[in-house]
Design a protein around this motif. Structure first.
Motif, PDB file in Angstrom:
ATOM      1  N   GLU A 170     -13.721   1.242  -7.825  1.00 30.50           N
ATOM      2  CA  GLU A 170     -14.885   0.624  -7.191  1.00 30.50           C
ATOM      3  C   GLU A 170     -14.960   1.019  -5.710  1.00 30.50           C
ATOM      4  N   ASP A 171     -13.794   1.087  -5.057  1.00 33.12           N
ATOM      5  CA  ASP A 171     -13.764   1.488  -3.656  1.00 33.12           C
ATOM      6  C   ASP A 171     -14.157   2.953  -3.492  1.00 33.12           C
ATOM      7  N   LYS A 196      -3.550   4.470  -0.366  1.00 32.48           N
ATOM      8  CA  LYS A 196      -3.977   3.073  -0.298  1.00 32.48           C
ATOM      9  C   LYS A 196      -3.644   2.426  -1.633  1.00 32.48           C
ATOM     10  N   THR A 197      -2.954   1.292  -1.591  1.00 31.58           N
ATOM     11  CA  THR A 197      -2.532   0.687  -2.855  1.00 31.58           C
ATOM     12  C   THR A 197      -3.401  -0.527  -3.176  1.00 31.58           C
ATOM     13  N   TYR A 198      -3.810  -0.614  -4.429  1.00 31.18           N
ATOM     14  CA  TYR A 198      -4.675  -1.691  -4.897  1.00 31.18           C
ATOM     15  C   TYR A 198      -3.928  -2.555  -5.906  1.00 31.18           C
ATOM     16  N   ASP A 199      -4.372  -3.796  -6.040  1.00 33.96           N
ATOM     17  CA  ASP A 199      -3.753  -4.683  -7.033  1.00 33.96           C
ATOM     18  C   ASP A 199      -4.115  -4.262  -8.445  1.00 33.96           C
ATOM     19  N   ILE A 221      -0.753  -0.484  -6.956  1.00 34.03           N
ATOM     20  CA  ILE A 221       0.541  -0.729  -6.306  1.00 34.03           C
ATOM     21  C   ILE A 221       1.676  -0.686  -7.339  1.00 34.03           C
ATOM     22  N   GLU A 236     -21.592   3.788 -15.187  1.00 31.66           N
ATOM     23  CA  GLU A 236     -21.922   3.771 -13.754  1.00 31.66           C
ATOM     24  C   GLU A 236     -21.068   4.753 -12.953  1.00 31.66           C
ATOM     25  N   ASP A 269       1.653  -6.372 -10.087  1.00 28.84           N
ATOM     26  CA  ASP A 269       2.506  -6.561  -8.918  1.00 28.84           C
ATOM     27  C   ASP A 269       3.341  -7.820  -9.151  1.00 28.84           C
ATOM     28  N   LEU A 320     -10.197  -1.721  -8.982  1.00 30.15           N
ATOM     29  CA  LEU A 320     -10.642  -1.936  -7.607  1.00 30.15           C
ATOM     30  C   LEU A 320     -10.622  -0.629  -6.829  1.00 30.15           C
ATOM     31  N   ALA A 321      -9.647   0.236  -7.145  1.00 27.74           N
ATOM     32  CA  ALA A 321      -9.582   1.537  -6.481  1.00 27.74           C
ATOM     33  C   ALA A 321     -10.808   2.374  -6.853  1.00 27.74           C
ATOM     34  N   ALA A 349     -17.775   3.182  -3.601  1.00 30.97           N
ATOM     35  CA  ALA A 349     -18.357   2.750  -2.331  1.00 30.97           C
ATOM     36  C   ALA A 349     -18.115   3.774  -1.225  1.00 30.97           C
ATOM     37  N   GLY A 350     -17.349   4.827  -1.537  1.00 27.83           N
ATOM     38  CA  GLY A 350     -17.140   5.891  -0.561  1.00 27.83           C
ATOM     39  C   GLY A 350     -16.036   5.643   0.440  1.00 27.83           C
ATOM     40  N   ARG A 351     -15.186   4.640   0.192  1.00 26.31           N
ATOM     41  CA  ARG A 351     -14.138   4.342   1.166  1.00 26.31           C
ATOM     42  C   ARG A 351     -12.899   5.204   0.955  1.00 26.31           C
TER      43      ARG A 351
END
Lengths: 262, 252
Positions: free
Chosen positions: B172-173, B162-165, B145, B198, B80, B169-170, B176-178
């Protein structure tokens, strides 16, 4: 035992200088200049160069809503945490005192950005929490420690004699705290809490790193597609400035009312 | 005495600033070319255990540089803002899995394409029967992003982007089920979904890639010299089929 005059007990607020009081009758106060300047600059940019400025402004409103949601959620939760922490910090109970003190020390020792990252992703491993709620929890845990210290200072600013007088009237310590000390302390801590509120609103931009679509995130998304980085951040900065100036004005008015009630 | 100390401090501070700025703007003679790369995009570019920037593109660029006769320098830069830095002249080029798009071409010049990839969808295994991105209507899908993955996801009505840096991280999210899915370049998707232990048990890749894109090296608009130099190197590397060898080494 001497009971000191309570009217002199106030905590100075950092933003105070920028906020006009009633005595400050001049037209060109710092607050007015900043506010009119920011609104004027925003209006000028949007009208003079609708592409890209108006487009940016149209892109971000849902981000502003999210920023408010995160800020208000976090402030309520952190007030609760702060009250518990503040009471814990002055508690004679070693256990509660220990927990509250460790909490404050740990939180104050870790940068906010690291905490937000950590709490967000650590929470995700343990329980299933939606993203916005996780962001709110992360902000609240961080700010709860600072709120706790503000509340502790507020309680400690109430003269000891007040507690002693309440106890001598036959109140229990809990009753004295609830009916005598806290109502007085709230007046003292409200202005600094208002300040924390503004700081929290600004720091809420950090949750954009968690892919929460707040004001900053929306701006970055716009910039990443249009490459208009300078223009986008100009608008984002002006919007944040206008929001915080309005808030600081509200807090100034609130302070005035509290002082008038004394 | 105090004044003297202040002066010394000032002199030291200005010397420091000069030293920093001179290193930042050195090397305009094309003997060394500075590439910005977002080393969070395995296996194309990433940081290894020894803190070196490695990956398919790094190996490829080292070969291109050898063929064209310059020394590459890599600068790890967050995605970004990587183009803003190029526009501001902080580095000579962006080598970071940059898809050549019309929008980007308006702002920057590109080398010849050196590899073709596509966007692909990764979902968690619990997502059920998902065949295309449109099956995730009403659900959240993550992407980095400013990537073509984010642009493609935005195009699909009803899917919340949903945009991630960073793309990691996306993922990992999603673990986590988000979020329900992640869209990114196929090689990177394969790395996260198939090679990370993992994630292997949790994620699956949906079908084949649904776009066809070419990576190019982005340079400042009008820097024809550098484009010519890079194209010369790319041509030589392709002629010797070095890129095919590297594909076998880094990609599945």
């Amino acid at each position: 035992m001497m009971i000191t005059d309570n009217d002199n007990k106030t905590i100075e607020v950092g933003d105070g200088a920028a906020i006009p009081t009633k005595a400050d009758a001049g037209l060109f106060t710092a607050w007015r200049i900043s506010f009119l300047g920011a609104v004027g600059a925003l209006a000028y940019l949007v009208i003079a160069k609708p592409d890209p400025y108006l487009n940016i402004l149209k892109f971000v409103p849902d981000g502003i809503v999210v920023t408010f949601k995160v800020t208000i959620g976090a402030i309520l939760l952190s007030l609760l945490l702060g009250l518990l922490t503040g009471l814990g910090r002055i508690s004679g109970n070693r256990f509660f005192n220990g927990i509250a003190s460790v909490y404050v020390e740990v939180i104050r020792g870790i940068p906010l950005l690291v905490q937000i990252f950590y709490i967000y992703y650590a929470l995700g491993r343990v329980v299933h929490v939606p993203d916005m709620l996780s962001a709110i929890i992360a902000m609240a845990v961080c700010y709860g420690a600072y709120m706790g210290e503000v509340i502790r200072a507020g309680i400690q600013s109430i003269p000891k004699g007040q507690m002693e007088a309440a106890l001598s009237l036959g109140m229990t310590r809990t009753q004295a705290m609830g009916h005598v000390i806290l109502p007085q302390a709230i007046k003292v801590v409200l202005p600094p809490i208002g300040n924390e509120f503004i700081a929290l609103l600004k720091d809420s931009s950090l949750v954009s790193i968690l892919a929460v679509s707040d004001l900053l995130r929306r701006g970055r998304e716009y910039a990443s597609e249009s490459f208009a980085y300078f223009e986008t951040y100009t608008i984002i900065a002006l919007v944040y400035l206008i929001i915080t100036l309005i808030l600081s004005k509200l807090i100034g008015l609130m302070e005035e009312r509290i002082n008038a009630n004394r | 005495m105090k004044k003297l100390r202040m002066l010394t401090l000032l002199a030291a501070a200005s010397a420091f600033v000069v030293a920093i700025s001179s290193t930042a703007f050195a090397g305009k003679d094309l003997k060394t070319v500075t590439f910005a790369t977002d080393a969070t995009w395995p296996p194309m570019e990433m940081v290894d255990a020894n803190k070196n920037i490695v990956g398919f593109e790094i190996d490829l660029m080292n070969e291109i540089a050898k063929a064209a006769g310059f020394t590459p320098v890599y600068k790890n830069t967050a995605w970004d803002g990587i183009f803003a830095g190029l526009a501001a002249g902080r580095y000579d080029a962006v080598l970071s899995s940059v898809t050549i798009t019309d929008e980007r071409k308006k702002q920057f010049d590109f080398s010849d394409p050196y590899i073709s990839v596509g966007q692909i969808l990764v979902v968690s295994k619990s997502a059920g029967n998902v065949k295309v991105l449109a099956d995730l209507k009403g659900k959240k899908v993550g992407a980095q992003i400013g990537t073509t993955g984010a642009f493609e996801t935005k195009k699909v009505a009803g899917v919340e982007l949903k945009t991630y840096d960073e793309v990691g991280l996306a993922f990992e999210d999603m673990a986590a089920g988000r979020i329900s899915g992640v869209v990114c370049d196929e090689p990177t998707a394969a790395h996260y979904a198939l090679q990370r232990q993992e994630y292997k048990a949790k994620f699956k890749i949906v079908g084949k890639s649904f776009t066809s894109e070419s990576y190019g090296i982005a340079v400042q608009k009008g820097n024809k010299e550098l484009v010519a130099l890079l194209n010369k190197g790319i041509k030589a590397v392709k002629a010797k089929k070095i890129d095919e060898k590297l594909k076998k080494k880094w990609l599945r």
